[in-house]
Enzyme design. Structure first.
Site, short mmCIF file in Angstrom:
data_model
loop_
_atom_site.label_atom_id
_atom_site.label_comp_id
_atom_site.label_asym_id
_atom_site.label_seq_id
_atom_site.Cartn_x
_atom_site.Cartn_y
_atom_site.Cartn_z
N HIS A 195 -7.94 36.52 7.64
CA HIS A 195 -8.00 37.06 8.89
C HIS A 195 -7.33 38.46 8.86
CE1 HIS A 195 -9.90 34.54 11.84
NE2 HIS A 195 -9.18 33.52 11.15
N ASP A 227 -17.07 37.96 1.69
CA ASP A 227 -17.62 36.88 0.87
C ASP A 227 -18.76 37.60 0.20
OD1 ASP A 227 -16.16 35.47 2.46
OD2 ASP A 227 -17.61 34.78 3.92
N GLY A 262 -16.30 26.87 5.10
CA GLY A 262 -15.46 28.17 4.85
C GLY A 262 -15.47 28.18 3.43
N SER A 310 -22.90 30.79 3.36
CA SER A 310 -23.74 31.91 4.00
C SER A 310 -23.92 33.08 2.86
CB SER A 310 -23.27 32.14 5.38
OG SER A 310 -21.97 32.77 5.13
N GLY A 322 -20.74 25.36 6.05
CA GLY A 322 -20.08 25.60 7.14
C GLY A 322 -18.69 24.90 6.86
#
Ligand code: ADP
Ligand code: MG
Length: 388
Positions: A44, A179, A131, A135, A129
Site C-alpha cells: 500500500h 504488478d 492478490g 490481472s 482475484g
C-alpha cells in the site's frame, strides 16, 4: 491441505492453444506467457511514492493469439464461459465490461501504434482475484503479443504503461503500477526493487534456499467482500495528509515531523504506516544485499503486517488468522500481501517447517469457521516472454 501445482510452461501454452483451436479454429500465430507475483514487502505504498519489492511467481498466464485482417477482436478464457467479440473502436471506459476489459484495454491503450484485430485465448495457473496479480499477468502477456505481432518498435516501458492504463481506465481498477512492472521486468532468482517515485528499478538477488528458507504463499480463499471504496479512501487520506503537511510526497519525510504536523489520529496512523513501511523496505534490501533471508527479514515482514492491520486497517480475520498461525509454528515472519481485505498472506518459513506451518494455518482457519486456504511455494521466476 491443498497445494496449488505449478503448471509447466508447455502445458500452460498447450492449454491456451487448445482453447484457441476449439474457439476459433486453426492455429494461433504464437503463445506469450507472463507471471503472477508476490510482494515481499512494501504494501500500500506504491501509490504513495514508496518502494516495493515484488518477485514473479512460477504461476503464469498464457495467451494464444492470431492476427486478423480486420478490426474485430475476439477473446475467450479457460476460466470463464463469458467470451467477448467487438470492434477495436468500440473499446472505452466500461466497454467491454467484465474480464475482457483487461485484454481489450491493452489494445485500446496501444491504438496509436496501429494495432489491428486479433483472436485471443487465455489459459492461466495464477489464482484469480487472490492478490497474486492475475490481472497484470493477463495484460502483460497480451501486450507483449500485440507488440510482437504488429511489429511495435517499443520498449517494455511502453507496454507496462499500456497495461496500467488498461487496468485503470478500461477495467476501472485504480491500482498502482507494481504488478505490471514486475511481470515485465522480473528476473529469475531476483526480487525487483521498484522506486514508485521515479520509476527506477534494481534487481535484488534473493536466494531463499541458501538461507534454508521457503516463502509460503497462503491464498485464504476468503469470499470476496464489498470493500469498494476502501482503496480509494486510503489514497484520499494520504492526499489529505500531504496537503495538510504541505508536501508533494511523504517520501523522505521524518516520521516525527509528519506526526507533529497532523491532528487527526486516523490520518496520523495512515501516514505512520506509509513512512515506516518505506523504511522497512530499505532495511529488507540491506539484508538481502548482505545475503540474509532469514529471521531478520521475517521480523520486518511481521512488523509490516502489524502496521497494515493496526495503522492502515486493510487486513481481515482470514489474513490475521494465517499470519498468527504461521508465527506460532515457527515462521520467521508473516504478513498479508496485496491489497488486503482477503486475498493472500505470505510466510517466511524454515524449509523443514513448511508442512507444519501450513497444517496449523489450515487447522486454525477451520477452528474459526474460515475457509480452508490453498498453499503454494514462491520461487522468484522470470518475466513475460514469447513461448513460441
Ligand atoms: P488479482 O490480479 O489479484 O488476481 P484482480 O481483481 O486485480 O485480482 O484481477 C482479477 C480479474 O482479472 C478477474 O476478475 C478477471 O476479470 C481478470 N482475469 C485474470 N485472469 C484471468 C483469466 N485467466 N481469465 C479471465 N479473466 C481473468
Ligand atoms: Mg490485479
Amino acid at each position: 491441505m491443498t497445494w496449488l501445482d505449478v503448471v509447466a510452461e508447455d502445458d500452460l501454452a498447450d492449454g491456451a492453444a487448445a482453447l484457441f483451436r476449439s474457439a476459433f479454429g486453426g492455429e494461433p500465430d504464437g503463445v506469450w506467457i507472463a507471471p503472477g507475483r508476490v510482494n515481499l514487502i512494501g504494501e500500500h505504498i506504491d501509490y504513495a511514492g514508496g518502494l516495493v519489492l515484488p518477485f514473479a511467481l512460477p504461476y503464469a498466464t498464457a495467451v494464444a493469439v492470431r492476427r486478423r485482417e480486420d478490426t474485430v477482436m475476439r477473446a475467450v478464457s479457460t476460466r470463464t464461459d463469458e467470451s467477448w467479440t467487438g470492434q477495436l473502436e468500440e473499446i472505452g471506459p466500461g466497454t467491454p465490461s467484465g474480464w475482457a476489459a483487461y485484454v481489450a484495454g491493452v489494445a485500446w491503450a496501444l491504438q496509436e501504434h496501429r494495432i489491428g484485430g486479433v483472436d485471443v485465448a487465455v489459459h492461466s495457473s495464477v489464482p484469480v482475484g487472490s492478490g497474486l496479480s492475475s490481472s497484470a499477468a493477463l495484460e502483460c502477456s497480451f501486450a507483449l503479443a500485440l507488440s510482437d505481432l504488429f511489429g511495435l518498435a517499443v520498449d517494455r516501458n511502453v507496454l507496462i504503461d499500456a497495461s496500467i492504463r488498461a487496468e485503470n481506465e478500461i477495467a476501472g481498477a485504480s491500482t498502482g503500477g507494481m504488478d505490471q512492472n514486475i511481470a515485465m521486468s522480473a528476473r529469475a532468482g531476483h526480487a525487483l526493487l521498484l522506486d514508485c517515485l521515479d520509476g527506477s528499478t534494481r534487481q535484488i538477488p534473493i536466494d531463499l534456499a541458501a538461507s534454508g528458507t521457503s516463502l509460503l504463499v497462503i491464498d485464504t480463499n476468503a469470499p470476496h467482500r464489498l470493500v469498494d471504496g476502501q482503496y480509494g479512501a486510503r489514497r484520499a487520506a494520504l492526499d489529505t495528509a500531504c496537503s495538510e503537511l504541505g508536501v508533494a510526497t511523504l517520501r523522505g519525510l521524518p516520521l516525527e515531523e509528519a506526526v507533529s504536523g497532523l491532528v487527526d489520529d486516523t490520518l496520523i496512523a495512515r501516514v505512520r504506516h506509509v513512512i515506516s513501511e518505506i523504511r522497512r523496505v530499505e532495511l529488507a534490501v540491506d539484508l538481502l544485499d548482505g545475503g540474509a533471508a532469514g529471521a531478520e527479514l521475517g521480523e520486518l515482514m511481521t512488523a509490516s503486517h502489524h502496521s497494515l492491520r493496526d495503522d492502515y486497517e486493510v487486513s481481515s480475520p482470514e489474513l490475521d488468522s494465517a499470519v498468527d498461525a504461521a508465527l506460532r509454528t515457527g515462521a520467521y515472519g508473516a504478513r498479508m500481501t496485496g491489497g488486503g481485505f482477503g486475498g493472500s498472506a505470505i510466510a517466511l518459513v524454515p524449509s523443514d517447517l513448511v508442512r507444519t506451518v501450513a497444517d496449523e494455518i489450515t487447522s486454525s482457519a477451520t477452528r474459526s469457521g474460515l475457509p480452508a486456504p490453498t498453499f503454494l511455494i514462491a520461487e522468484p521466476a522470470g518475466s513475460a516472454h514469447r513461448f513460441f
